[in-house]
Motif scaffolding. Sequence first.
Motif, PDB file in Angstrom:
ATOM      1  N   VAL A 120       0.840  -1.199   0.000  1.00 25.14           N
ATOM      2  CA  VAL A 120       0.000   0.000   0.000  1.00 25.14           C
ATOM      3  C   VAL A 120       0.871   1.243   0.000  1.00 25.14           C
ATOM      4  CG1 VAL A 120      -1.648   1.349   1.348  1.00 25.14           C
ATOM      5  CG2 VAL A 120      -1.979  -1.109   1.094  1.00 25.14           C
ATOM      6  N   THR A 121       1.787   1.332   0.951  1.00 28.76           N
ATOM      7  CA  THR A 121       2.625   2.523   1.059  1.00 28.76           C
ATOM      8  C   THR A 121       3.624   2.619  -0.098  1.00 28.76           C
ATOM      9  OG1 THR A 121       4.211   1.373   2.498  1.00 28.76           O
ATOM     10  CG2 THR A 121       2.398   2.551   3.559  1.00 28.76           C
ATOM     11  N   GLY A 122       4.040   1.467  -0.615  1.00 21.48           N
ATOM     12  CA  GLY A 122       4.993   1.457  -1.722  1.00 21.48           C
ATOM     13  C   GLY A 122       4.347   1.511  -3.089  1.00 21.48           C
ATOM     14  N   ARG A 123       2.980   1.568  -3.113  1.00 21.36           N
ATOM     15  CA  ARG A 123       2.217   1.741  -4.350  1.00 21.36           C
ATOM     16  C   ARG A 123       2.462   0.621  -5.359  1.00 21.36           C
ATOM     17  NH1 ARG A 123       2.540   7.445  -6.916  1.00 21.36           N
ATOM     18  NH2 ARG A 123       0.775   6.520  -8.026  1.00 21.36           N
ATOM     19  N   THR A 124       2.433  -0.610  -4.885  1.00 24.69           N
ATOM     20  CA  THR A 124       2.439  -1.748  -5.795  1.00 24.69           C
ATOM     21  C   THR A 124       1.190  -1.685  -6.670  1.00 24.69           C
ATOM     22  OG1 THR A 124       3.657  -3.135  -4.231  1.00 24.69           O
ATOM     23  CG2 THR A 124       2.374  -4.275  -5.930  1.00 24.69           C
ATOM     24  N   GLY A 125       1.353  -1.822  -7.966  1.00 23.00           N
ATOM     25  CA  GLY A 125       0.223  -1.755  -8.886  1.00 23.00           C
ATOM     26  C   GLY A 125      -0.717  -2.935  -8.716  1.00 23.00           C
ATOM     27  N   THR A 126      -1.972  -2.742  -9.101  1.00 25.75           N
ATOM     28  CA  THR A 126      -2.970  -3.785  -8.896  1.00 25.75           C
ATOM     29  C   THR A 126      -2.657  -5.058  -9.679  1.00 25.75           C
ATOM     30  OG1 THR A 126      -4.360  -2.763 -10.597  1.00 25.75           O
ATOM     31  CG2 THR A 126      -4.817  -2.177  -8.310  1.00 25.75           C
ATOM     32  N   GLN A 127      -2.209  -4.930 -10.910  1.00 24.61           N
ATOM     33  CA  GLN A 127      -1.882  -6.117 -11.689  1.00 24.61           C
ATOM     34  C   GLN A 127      -0.674  -6.834 -11.121  1.00 24.61           C
ATOM     35  OE1 GLN A 127      -3.793  -7.529 -14.051  1.00 24.61           O
ATOM     36  NE2 GLN A 127      -5.224  -5.915 -13.435  1.00 24.61           N
ATOM     37  N   GLN A 128       0.311  -6.068 -10.667  1.00 29.60           N
ATOM     38  CA  GLN A 128       1.478  -6.682 -10.035  1.00 29.60           C
ATOM     39  C   GLN A 128       1.082  -7.377  -8.735  1.00 29.60           C
ATOM     40  OE1 GLN A 128       4.560  -3.976  -8.782  1.00 29.60           O
ATOM     41  NE2 GLN A 128       6.085  -5.598  -8.531  1.00 29.60           N
ATOM     42  N   TRP A 129       0.204  -6.759  -7.969  1.00 31.90           N
ATOM     43  CA  TRP A 129      -0.282  -7.333  -6.724  1.00 31.90           C
ATOM     44  C   TRP A 129      -0.968  -8.675  -6.980  1.00 31.90           C
ATOM     45  CZ3 TRP A 129       0.064  -7.389  -1.674  1.00 31.90           C
ATOM     46  CH2 TRP A 129      -1.018  -7.722  -0.866  1.00 31.90           C
TER      47      TRP A 129
END
Length: 252
Positions: A120-129
């Motif tokens: 969340v804080t590191g802004r992992t993208g939704t597709q990468q997540w």
Amino acid sequence: MLYPLSTLVLAPVLIGQGRYVRRVTPRLPEPEGERHGTVGQGPELRLLILGDSAAAGVGVSNQQDALAGQLVRRLAGDHRVIWRLLAATGRKAADVLEALNAEPGDHYDVVLVSVGVNDVTGRTGTQQWLSLLNELSDRLINGLGAARVLFTAIPPMHLFPALPQPLRWYLGMRARRLNGLMESVCKSRSELEYLCVSFPFEPGFMASDGFHPGSDAYRLWAGHAASCICNGAQAPTPEIVQGITGSSGHVY
């Protein structure tokens, strides 16, 4: 639409607030104590606790009071528990997967995962997540033979009063978004379970930094996880609040 728009409009404020919170938030160490062992009597249960600083027990001084210690004690009443803790502060999903891939291919029956706050804080993208959750699941189920994998929900960051607005709202929105994807991944495979914990935001349940769990919170988390593991399904809670760790842009 709301997320990218708010990111663009609020970026200067969010960056400034994130820097401030990182500067003033105490950095708590990981607790001392054993990170593997065998305890109890009964049917053998091989357990892996995997993830970030909440899994590692940050917020208490000894592993006996952290998630691992409290969970193992509960399970050891009915099982011979062979357990291991593989967790560290600051790990995102990609880091957890990397650490897991670097380990020997031991067998585990059950894996409890705590991951997502740093995404969340590191802004992992939704597709990468989504990709990372699926890769992690494949590794645990197909590589380590886990019959059950419990993914703990990311905390409701929008409820953390220590976070200033609009940062609190923004992180909460991101957490809910990633949680929704985590829950969908868990529903797609019979071996996966989405673990939610009813956690009161009260003194005594939070660590001194205002973000990590305290010993009472770890006790509650461990009890809920133990019930889920022993009963074969997630135990109901009267009031669900997703997750039990917290973030400030602080690393977990």
